[in-house]
Design an enzyme around this catalytic site. Structure first.
Site, PDB file in Angstrom:
ATOM      1  N   GLU A 276      -0.667 -10.158 -17.814  1.00  0.00           N
ATOM      2  CA  GLU A 276      -0.746  -9.143 -16.758  1.00  0.00           C
ATOM      3  C   GLU A 276      -1.686  -8.000 -17.117  1.00  0.00           C
ATOM      4  O   GLU A 276      -2.468  -7.558 -16.295  1.00  0.00           O
ATOM      5  CB  GLU A 276       0.639  -8.495 -16.553  1.00  0.00           C
ATOM      6  CG  GLU A 276       1.557  -9.192 -15.586  1.00  0.00           C
ATOM      7  CD  GLU A 276       2.900  -8.474 -15.491  1.00  0.00           C
ATOM      8  OE1 GLU A 276       3.406  -8.375 -14.373  1.00  0.00           O
ATOM      9  OE2 GLU A 276       3.457  -8.027 -16.521  1.00  0.00           O
TER      10      GLU A 276
ATOM     11  N   GLU B 118       8.575 -13.933 -20.736  1.00  0.00           N
ATOM     12  CA  GLU B 118       8.299 -12.538 -20.380  1.00  0.00           C
ATOM     13  C   GLU B 118       7.195 -11.957 -21.276  1.00  0.00           C
ATOM     14  O   GLU B 118       6.330 -11.217 -20.806  1.00  0.00           O
ATOM     15  CB  GLU B 118       9.609 -11.729 -20.485  1.00  0.00           C
ATOM     16  CG  GLU B 118       9.493 -10.237 -20.250  1.00  0.00           C
ATOM     17  CD  GLU B 118       8.960  -9.830 -18.880  1.00  0.00           C
ATOM     18  OE1 GLU B 118       8.811 -10.688 -17.990  1.00  0.00           O
ATOM     19  OE2 GLU B 118       8.657  -8.634 -18.719  1.00  0.00           O
TER      20      GLU B 118
ATOM     21  N   ASN C  79       1.073  -0.393   6.309  1.00  0.00           N
ATOM     22  CA  ASN C  79       1.475  -1.235   5.166  1.00  0.00           C
ATOM     23  C   ASN C  79       2.050  -2.520   5.735  1.00  0.00           C
ATOM     24  O   ASN C  79       2.802  -2.459   6.707  1.00  0.00           O
ATOM     25  CB  ASN C  79       2.604  -0.575   4.361  1.00  0.00           C
ATOM     26  CG  ASN C  79       2.114   0.520   3.472  1.00  0.00           C
ATOM     27  OD1 ASN C  79       0.928   0.816   3.449  1.00  0.00           O
ATOM     28  ND2 ASN C  79       3.023   1.124   2.748  1.00  0.00           N
ATOM     29  N   GLY C  80       1.763  -3.651   5.090  1.00  0.00           N
ATOM     30  CA  GLY C  80       2.349  -4.904   5.553  1.00  0.00           C
ATOM     31  C   GLY C  80       1.279  -5.857   6.032  1.00  0.00           C
ATOM     32  O   GLY C  80       0.089  -5.682   5.723  1.00  0.00           O
TER      33      GLY C  80
ATOM     34  N   ARG D  64       1.140   1.892  -5.951  1.00  0.00           N
ATOM     35  CA  ARG D  64       1.415   0.913  -4.890  1.00  0.00           C
ATOM     36  C   ARG D  64       0.153   0.229  -4.390  1.00  0.00           C
ATOM     37  O   ARG D  64       0.220  -0.716  -3.598  1.00  0.00           O
ATOM     38  CB  ARG D  64       2.109   1.594  -3.712  1.00  0.00           C
ATOM     39  CG  ARG D  64       3.516   2.040  -4.005  1.00  0.00           C
ATOM     40  CD  ARG D  64       4.130   2.645  -2.768  1.00  0.00           C
ATOM     41  NE  ARG D  64       4.261   1.665  -1.707  1.00  0.00           N
ATOM     42  CZ  ARG D  64       5.360   0.995  -1.444  1.00  0.00           C
ATOM     43  NH1 ARG D  64       6.427   1.191  -2.161  1.00  0.00           N
ATOM     44  NH2 ARG D  64       5.405   0.129  -0.457  1.00  0.00           N
TER      45      ARG D  64
ATOM     46  N   HIS E 159       5.466 -31.467 -26.864  1.00  0.00           N
ATOM     47  CA  HIS E 159       5.195 -32.266 -25.662  1.00  0.00           C
ATOM     48  C   HIS E 159       3.939 -31.793 -24.931  1.00  0.00           C
ATOM     49  O   HIS E 159       3.800 -31.990 -23.730  1.00  0.00           O
ATOM     50  CB  HIS E 159       6.402 -32.225 -24.726  1.00  0.00           C
ATOM     51  CG  HIS E 159       7.632 -32.796 -25.339  1.00  0.00           C
ATOM     52  ND1 HIS E 159       7.760 -34.129 -25.660  1.00  0.00           N
ATOM     53  CD2 HIS E 159       8.787 -32.212 -25.749  1.00  0.00           C
ATOM     54  CE1 HIS E 159       8.937 -34.345 -26.211  1.00  0.00           C
ATOM     55  NE2 HIS E 159       9.583 -33.197 -26.285  1.00  0.00           N
TER      56      HIS E 159
ATOM     57  N   LYS F  14       3.707 -10.458 -19.888  1.00  0.00           N
ATOM     58  CA  LYS F  14       3.238  -9.091 -20.191  1.00  0.00           C
ATOM     59  C   LYS F  14       1.798  -9.135 -20.684  1.00  0.00           C
ATOM     60  O   LYS F  14       0.983  -8.336 -20.266  1.00  0.00           O
ATOM     61  CB  LYS F  14       4.100  -8.418 -21.262  1.00  0.00           C
ATOM     62  CG  LYS F  14       5.482  -7.963 -20.863  1.00  0.00           C
ATOM     63  CD  LYS F  14       5.525  -6.751 -19.958  1.00  0.00           C
ATOM     64  CE  LYS F  14       5.418  -7.119 -18.528  1.00  0.00           C
ATOM     65  NZ  LYS F  14       6.560  -7.463 -17.776  1.00  0.00           N
TER      66      LYS F  14
ATOM     67  N   CYS G  10       0.861  -1.179   0.000  1.00  0.00           N
ATOM     68  CA  CYS G  10       0.000   0.000   0.000  1.00  0.00           C
ATOM     69  C   CYS G  10       0.902   1.235   0.000  1.00  0.00           C
ATOM     70  O   CYS G  10       2.117   1.109   0.104  1.00  0.00           O
ATOM     71  CB  CYS G  10      -0.865   0.006   1.253  1.00  0.00           C
ATOM     72  SG  CYS G  10      -1.670  -1.578   1.562  1.00  0.00           S
TER      73      CYS G  10
ATOM     74  N   TRP H  23      -3.937  -1.763  -1.012  1.00  0.00           N
ATOM     75  CA  TRP H  23      -4.014  -2.959  -1.854  1.00  0.00           C
ATOM     76  C   TRP H  23      -4.340  -4.092  -0.899  1.00  0.00           C
ATOM     77  O   TRP H  23      -3.553  -4.424  -0.021  1.00  0.00           O
ATOM     78  CB  TRP H  23      -2.669  -3.190  -2.529  1.00  0.00           C
ATOM     79  CG  TRP H  23      -2.647  -4.283  -3.544  1.00  0.00           C
ATOM     80  CD1 TRP H  23      -2.999  -4.184  -4.857  1.00  0.00           C
ATOM     81  CD2 TRP H  23      -2.201  -5.628  -3.360  1.00  0.00           C
ATOM     82  NE1 TRP H  23      -2.815  -5.390  -5.479  1.00  0.00           N
ATOM     83  CE2 TRP H  23      -2.329  -6.301  -4.599  1.00  0.00           C
ATOM     84  CE3 TRP H  23      -1.720  -6.355  -2.265  1.00  0.00           C
ATOM     85  CZ2 TRP H  23      -1.982  -7.629  -4.771  1.00  0.00           C
ATOM     86  CZ3 TRP H  23      -1.372  -7.688  -2.431  1.00  0.00           C
ATOM     87  CH2 TRP H  23      -1.516  -8.312  -3.688  1.00  0.00           C
TER      88      TRP H  23
ATOM     89  N   LYS I 115       2.607  -3.230  -7.843  1.00  0.00           N
ATOM     90  CA  LYS I 115       3.957  -2.986  -8.331  1.00  0.00           C
ATOM     91  C   LYS I 115       4.991  -3.625  -7.416  1.00  0.00           C
ATOM     92  O   LYS I 115       5.990  -4.161  -7.853  1.00  0.00           O
ATOM     93  CB  LYS I 115       4.179  -1.481  -8.414  1.00  0.00           C
ATOM     94  CG  LYS I 115       5.524  -1.061  -8.954  1.00  0.00           C
ATOM     95  CD  LYS I 115       5.586  -1.348 -10.430  1.00  0.00           C
ATOM     96  CE  LYS I 115       6.959  -1.169 -11.019  1.00  0.00           C
ATOM     97  NZ  LYS I 115       7.098  -1.956 -12.246  1.00  0.00           N
TER      98      LYS I 115
END
Ligand code: G6P
Length: 614
Positions: free
Chosen positions: A494, A487, A102-103, A27, A510, A491, A2, A76, A609
């Site tokens: 996401e 990657e 936060n946490g 955040r 396979h 992307k 957050c 968040w 993030k």
């Protein structure tokens, strides 16, 4: 993950805090709130973005007028869904203490049970709320300890991670803050102080900051600040001068931070190399690891730990270090490494890679590796971040603040750092000076090649039209381009919410081949390297099952045009440098697909993030 901002000084606090929250929205953005003191405690909080809080402030903000101190938070969710009542700040029953956090408080459920049995009532489902009631309880038990003492005592009962700011109308001219596991920075202005979870909301006011360490608390008043440990031992703190400007953290004319950050890459790449390579002398000078270079070269093994995009950069690091420096490398997800009792000895080097430098799993992996006696090196973007501080040596990526949740410029910066590291580890051992010169010359040419790829943005947008309605997508690559396939797929999922998988191209037969039909776009990285012929066969296999191929190919490759009309050409480069080029069209493809689908590119749903919780 957050965001926290606090202010104490002479200016109107509410608009200043709101502005700070906007800079911190990357955040966390599922709810936001603030508490200010103007004789009385005034609290506003609201589900949704900071914009929603702003509207509320416009409607009912007059109650906040005249307040020159306060705290604010953008959330968040970790415990309790995004809602008004779960938004911070949280208050005690008599509404004279407000707290933002936060946490994660790991023992919150036992603390909550205890507090409930003592008559405390809870307004929210959050773990954070227990903190404010705990502070209330210890303060009531001994009023002489004051707010600072109450916070200190309360924290003794707490397990978990926190960055907190607490204010009280009983002691109206101070903000008490504490940190364990979640970053906090104090900004030193002229007759005013700022507190924040990172420097982004502070930098427009002052470039002088003090970073709190884990286990430290600070009391910030209008005239000064004092820092002590939670055990009450006074600390002398160094003031750091920040060297990034506000302009750098704003969008700079682009529609989204992500697009701006993609386009910044040529410049960022030059920044990463600046002062670190001398092409003509074949020299690599990496200040942050210089003193440890001999030990690094003698490593029996290198283990790279990271999460998300940084883990993909780590995979490329494995290929680079093994190819050039001939040191065995393993790459581990930090979350797996920390829980699987790994074999690590003092002969090992553990490299942790993290854009934010705060990712909880990566930090835990680093601490474990240290405990086991390995030499621990960091590759971080955020200067002064926890991981950067706790590693023995390391290199910053110097990519500047990355605001878009989907990492782009930080990834390419990490790969360049790993390339330079591979050169430094090889020098005088495994490859000739001539080869080093050649490699560095080619590296120095990469930014210009990236700029040429970016010029194809419009053509890439056209190709994105063909991907935008897909429900699934497959990304294939081999060798150095295999991590790029991973990657590219990450992307896309996401930010556009299209399900996508990356595979080493040869693995297609396979399993994934069973999925291929006319509805399955397959993005194939088919550059001219030693696996080119094999990749062409893979494309044929996809075509014969009616799969739609989008190819990333080397300039001048006419053969590939016979196989698919959708080709994005990239300049030629040797295999080890290809990821820095091939990833660029994949970033742009995802960006355009996501905007075409109306997705919130910079703030994709459910993602954050900086993941500072497990
Ligand atoms: C989050 C971000 C990703 C990032 C990952 C690791 O999931 O959304 O973009 O790659 O964390 O973050 P780090 O800061 O450690 O590189």
């Amino acid at each position: 993950m957050c965001g926290i901002i606090g202010y104490i000084g002479k200016r109107e606090a509410a608009p200043l805090l709101l502005n700070g929250l906007k800079r911190l929205e990357y955040r966390g953005y599922d709810s936001a709130g603030m508490a200010v003191l103007n004789g009385q405690m005034q609290v506003l909080k609201q589900k949704g973005s900071v914009g929603n809080l702003e509207e509320l402030l416009n409607v009912s903000g007059t109650v906040m007028l005249g307040a020159t101190m306060g705290i604010a938070h953008t959330r968040w969710a970790t415990h309790g869904d995004p809602s008004d009542r779960n938004a911070h700040p949280h208050m005690n029953i008599s509404s004279d203490i407000a707290l933002i956090h936060n946490g994660i408080i790991e023992n919150y459920s036992s603390l909550k049970k205890e507090l409930l049995s003592q008559g405390y009532e809870f307004e929210s489902d959050t773990d954070s709320e227990v903190l404010v009631h705990l502070i209330d309880r210890v303060w009531k038990a001994d009023p002489s300890i004051g707010l600072e003492g109450a916070v200190r005592q309360a924290l003794r009962h707490v397990d978990g991670a926190y960055g907190i700011c607490v204010v009280s109308s009983r002691e109206p001219d101070k903000i008490v803050v504490a940190r364990k596991g979640s970053p906090l920075v104090i900004g030193l202005g002229d007759g005013e102080f700022f507190i924040a979870s990172d420097a982004a909301p502070i930098v427009e006011h002052t470039n002088k900051v003090v970073y709190l360490l884990d286990g430290e608390m600070a009391v910030v008043t209008r005239d000064n600040y004092t820092v002590k440990t939670i055990e009450n031992v006074e600390q002398q703190k160094r003031v750091t001068e920040l060297d990034f400007s506000l302009e750098k953290i704003e969008k700079g004319g682009y529609e989204h931070f992500m697009l701006k950050e993609i386009f910044e890459q040529p410049e960022v790449m030059r920044d990463v190399m600046r002062g670190r390579i001398r092409v003509e002398e074949g020299r690599v000078q990496l200040g942050g690891i210089e003193d440890y270079l001999d030990r690094l070269k003698q490593a029996k093994r290198i283990v790279i730990c990271a999460c998300g995009t940084s883990w993909h950069a780590g995979l490329i690091g494995e290929y680079l270090i093994e190819e050039f420096a001939r040191i065995p490398v393993e790459v581990d997800y930090a979350s797996e490494f920390r829980y699987r009792n790994p074999i690590v000895t003092s002969d090992d080097v553990v490299i942790v890679i993290s854009q934010s430098g705060e990712t909880a799993d990566t930090l835990a992996a680093l601490r474990l590796a240290k405990e086991k006696g390995a030499l621990v090196m960091g590759i971080c973007n955020v200067v002064g971040s926890t991981i950067a501080r706790e590693t023995l040596c390391g290199m910053y990526t110097h990519a500047g603040p990355e605001v878009g949740v989907a990492s782009t410029k930080a990834f390419t910066a990490q790969v360049i750092v790993l390339f330079m590291l591979a050169m430094a580890l090889s020098k005088g051992r495994t490859i000739s000076q001539e080869e080093i010169k050649l490699n560095l010359r080619e590296l120095a040419e990469v930014p210009e090649k990236v700029a040429r790829i970016l010029e194809q943005n419009d053509a890439i947008r056209e190709i994105a039209l063909k991907l935008k309605d897909a429900r699934n997508a497959l990304y294939l690559g081999r060798g150095y381009n295999f991590p790029v396939a991973l990657e590219g797929a990450l992307k896309l999922k996401e930010i556009s919410y299209i399900h996508a998988e990356g595979y080493p191209a040869a693995e297609m037969k396979h399993g994934p081949i069973a999925l291929i039909d006319e509805d399955m776009p397959v993005i194939v990285i088919a550059t001219r390297d030693n696996t080119y012929a094999k990749i062409l066969s893979n494309i044929e296999e996809v075509r014969s099952r009616k799969g739609r191929v989008i190819a990333i190919a080397s300039e001048g490759d006419r053969d590939i045009e016979q196989l698919t009309p959708d080709v994005i050409f990239i300049p030629q480069a040797s295999a080890a440098l290809l990821p820095l080029l091939t990833v660029i069209p994949l970033q742009l493809l995802s960006y355009h697909v996501a905007t075409m689908r109306g997705c919130n590119v910079d703030r994709p749903r459910n993602l954050a993030k900086s993941v500072t919780v497990e």
